[in-house]
Write an enzyme that holds these catalytic residues in place. Sequence first.
Site, PDB file in Angstrom:
ATOM      1  N   CYS A   1       0.380   2.120   6.635  1.00  0.00           N
ATOM      2  CA  CYS A   1       0.455   0.751   6.860  1.00  0.00           C
ATOM      3  C   CYS A   1       0.697   0.033   5.479  1.00  0.00           C
ATOM      4  CB  CYS A   1      -0.456   0.206   7.774  1.00  0.00           C
ATOM      5  SG  CYS A   1      -2.168   0.055   7.108  1.00  0.00           S
TER       6      CYS A   1
ATOM      7  N   CYS B   1       0.707  -1.247   0.041  1.00  0.00           N
ATOM      8  CA  CYS B   1      -0.045  -0.072  -0.007  1.00  0.00           C
ATOM      9  C   CYS B   1       0.949   1.309   0.047  1.00  0.00           C
ATOM     10  CB  CYS B   1      -0.919   0.078   1.085  1.00  0.00           C
ATOM     11  SG  CYS B   1      -2.056  -1.377   1.200  1.00  0.00           S
TER      12      CYS B   1
ATOM     13  N   HIS C   1      -9.155   3.898  -1.289  1.00  0.00           N
ATOM     14  CA  HIS C   1      -7.659   3.423  -1.297  1.00  0.00           C
ATOM     15  C   HIS C   1      -7.476   2.558  -2.711  1.00  0.00           C
ATOM     16  CE1 HIS C   1      -3.949   1.946   0.096  1.00  0.00           C
ATOM     17  NE2 HIS C   1      -4.526   1.075   0.478  1.00  0.00           N
TER      18      HIS C   1
END
Length: 381
Positions: A367, A89, A337
């Site tokens: 994260c 991510c 996201h």
Amino acid sequence: MAEAYIVGAVRTPVGKKKGGLSTVHPTDLAAHTLRALIDRTGVDPEAVEDVIMGCVMQFGPQSMDIARNAWLSAGLPETTAGVTIDRQCGSSQQSIHFAAQGIMSGTQDLVVAAGVESMSIVPMGSSISTALEKGMPFPFGEKWVERYGKQEISQFRGAELMCEKWGYAREVLEQYAFESHQRAAKAIANGHFKDQIAPVNGVEDDEGPRADTTLEKMAGLKTLKEDGRITAATSSQISDGAGAVLIASEQAVRDHGLTPRARIHQLALMGDDPVYMLTAPIPATRRALKKSGMSIGDIDVVEINEAFAPVPLAWMEELDADPARVNPNGGAIALGHPLGATGAILMTKLLHELERSGGRYGLQTMCEGGGQANVTIIERL
């Protein structure tokens, strides 16, 4: 050490699953932001030395070095190289780090850091599907299993483990998610994102925020785990999007008549428990603040990725951060996201919010798979 400056940052709207960006090829989506970045900064594209692009699912339409393909698809010079990276991510936040480090080292003068992900076209998990079909224990081999045992390793379990460790009830998570939607809806209504977005495919605004959502609606959703606390409402949305940031040396600023908008003040990276997976922003932020000689009170705006509600909640609790300064315009729970694109999108949001609010220092963190986190501190100029 040479200074690295942000001289431009742009993003697409974040499209929701099956939304307005879902039919746009990811290469074209990324190309759109690259073209917009060059046009908005007015820089000579021949001078750009590299395009470093984050993308998590490097499979199918997102394979074969999408960074290079997107640059060429944008009609930009063949002389500029491109590389695609994966830090899960945090991929395009790491792109920013690599670009800044190239400038700081003195080996480069103009680098584009970017990110893209079309989760509608290349679903999450696509890159490991072939291995799983062949019965391989992908991505964890025997030595990994020897160290951590046979147990579920997933972001969803990590989020539940965080809820247990920090004692967050479902209602606390939903209150946070509700606030994220409210902040995002207000930001869109007030036009806070207009200057940072390059509309694409007729889409001008982020599609995810639900101004009409309620705590009652959230309470009616099923948890992702039968006895868990996390629901779709307290998780980041599956999304499509791209973002791009132009980073320049002092020499490039002079040579090309560019305007420095922010200085890269600090870069930090840290790992944590891969089973909990989502906790690394906490120690990584502590490391970044210590290295910079700053305190959390010095930070005017924070962008922390809302992968799941317990991530920013635990981060704020452990760092004693002011909630009003954290994701002031909403986060991924409301805005979405798009995996590999989120780092560049958050940096674009952070820079523009500092400029809008008059803040000086901004901090970005998120994260990442494997229990990792990047932290970037910038100073608005």
